[in-house]
Write a protein that holds these residues in place. Structure first.
Motif, PDB file in Angstrom:
ATOM      1  N   ARG A   6       0.917  -1.023  -0.189  1.00 30.98           N
ATOM      2  CA  ARG A   6      -0.029  -0.025  -0.233  1.00 30.98           C
ATOM      3  C   ARG A   6       0.864   1.237   0.149  1.00 30.98           C
ATOM      4  O   ARG A   6       1.974   1.317   0.525  1.00 30.98           O
ATOM      5  CB  ARG A   6      -0.818  -0.001   1.202  1.00 30.98           C
ATOM      6  N   SER A   7       0.338   2.361  -0.571  1.00 30.36           N
ATOM      7  CA  SER A   7       0.963   3.569  -0.617  1.00 30.36           C
ATOM      8  C   SER A   7      -0.334   4.524  -0.873  1.00 30.36           C
ATOM      9  O   SER A   7      -1.211   4.271  -1.425  1.00 30.36           O
ATOM     10  CB  SER A   7       2.173   3.486  -1.643  1.00 30.36           C
ATOM     11  N   GLY A   9      -2.970   6.069  -2.638  1.00 31.52           N
ATOM     12  CA  GLY A   9      -3.669   6.202  -3.945  1.00 31.52           C
ATOM     13  C   GLY A   9      -3.404   5.056  -4.399  1.00 31.52           C
ATOM     14  O   GLY A   9      -4.074   4.934  -5.655  1.00 31.52           O
ATOM     15  N   PHE A  10      -2.814   3.949  -3.851  1.00 28.55           N
ATOM     16  CA  PHE A  10      -2.441   2.637  -4.631  1.00 28.55           C
ATOM     17  C   PHE A  10      -2.347   1.569  -3.996  1.00 28.55           C
ATOM     18  O   PHE A  10      -1.963   1.808  -2.626  1.00 28.55           O
ATOM     19  CB  PHE A  10      -1.122   3.017  -5.499  1.00 28.55           C
ATOM     20  N   SER A  11      -2.855   0.338  -4.038  1.00 25.09           N
ATOM     21  CA  SER A  11      -2.988  -0.946  -3.544  1.00 25.09           C
ATOM     22  C   SER A  11      -2.533  -1.814  -4.143  1.00 25.09           C
ATOM     23  O   SER A  11      -3.443  -2.015  -5.388  1.00 25.09           O
ATOM     24  CB  SER A  11      -4.250  -0.852  -2.517  1.00 25.09           C
ATOM     25  N   LEU A  12      -1.970  -2.680  -4.014  1.00 27.75           N
ATOM     26  CA  LEU A  12      -1.457  -4.033  -4.950  1.00 27.75           C
ATOM     27  C   LEU A  12      -1.620  -5.230  -3.773  1.00 27.75           C
ATOM     28  O   LEU A  12      -0.983  -5.305  -2.735  1.00 27.75           O
ATOM     29  CB  LEU A  12      -0.092  -3.957  -5.571  1.00 27.75           C
ATOM     30  N   CYS A  32     -10.752  -0.888  -8.732  1.00 26.18           N
ATOM     31  CA  CYS A  32     -10.012  -2.295  -8.352  1.00 26.18           C
ATOM     32  C   CYS A  32      -9.814  -2.777  -9.843  1.00 26.18           C
ATOM     33  O   CYS A  32     -10.719  -3.008 -10.695  1.00 26.18           O
ATOM     34  CB  CYS A  32     -10.861  -3.320  -7.608  1.00 26.18           C
TER      35      CYS A  32
END
Length: 66
Positions: A6-7, A9-12, A32
Motif C-alpha cells: 500500500r501507498s 492512492g495505490f494498493s496491490l 479495483c
C-alpha cells in the motif's frame, strides 16, 4: 491468504481463495483491477481464467466465485 502493498492512492494485493469459496457482494472506495494468475472465477455470467482480468470502478458492488 493475501499479500498487500500500500501507498497513497495505490494498493496491490495478491490473494488466493479455496475453489468454490464465494466472495460476498461488496464494494471498495477505490477502483479495483484484477488479474487472474491461475485457476478461474465466475463473475456474473462470465467465467474468466488465467491471463484474464477485470475492472471494478469505485463503489460498484460485485461478487465472484473462484
Amino acid at each position: 491468504m493475501c499479500f498487500a502493498c500500500r501507498s497513497p492512492g495505490f494498493s496491490l494485493t495478491y490473494a488466493w481463495f479455496k475453489s468454490g469459496f464465494p466472495l460476498p457482494r461488496h464494494s471498495h472506495n477505490a477502483d479495483c483491477l484484477y488479474y487472474i494468475v491461475a485457476g478461474s472465477l465466475t463473475i456474473g455470467t462470465e467465467t474468466l481464467g488465467a491471463g484474464d482480468g477485470f475492472f471494478v470502478p469505485t463503489d460498484a458492488a460485485y461478487a465472484y466465485v473462484p
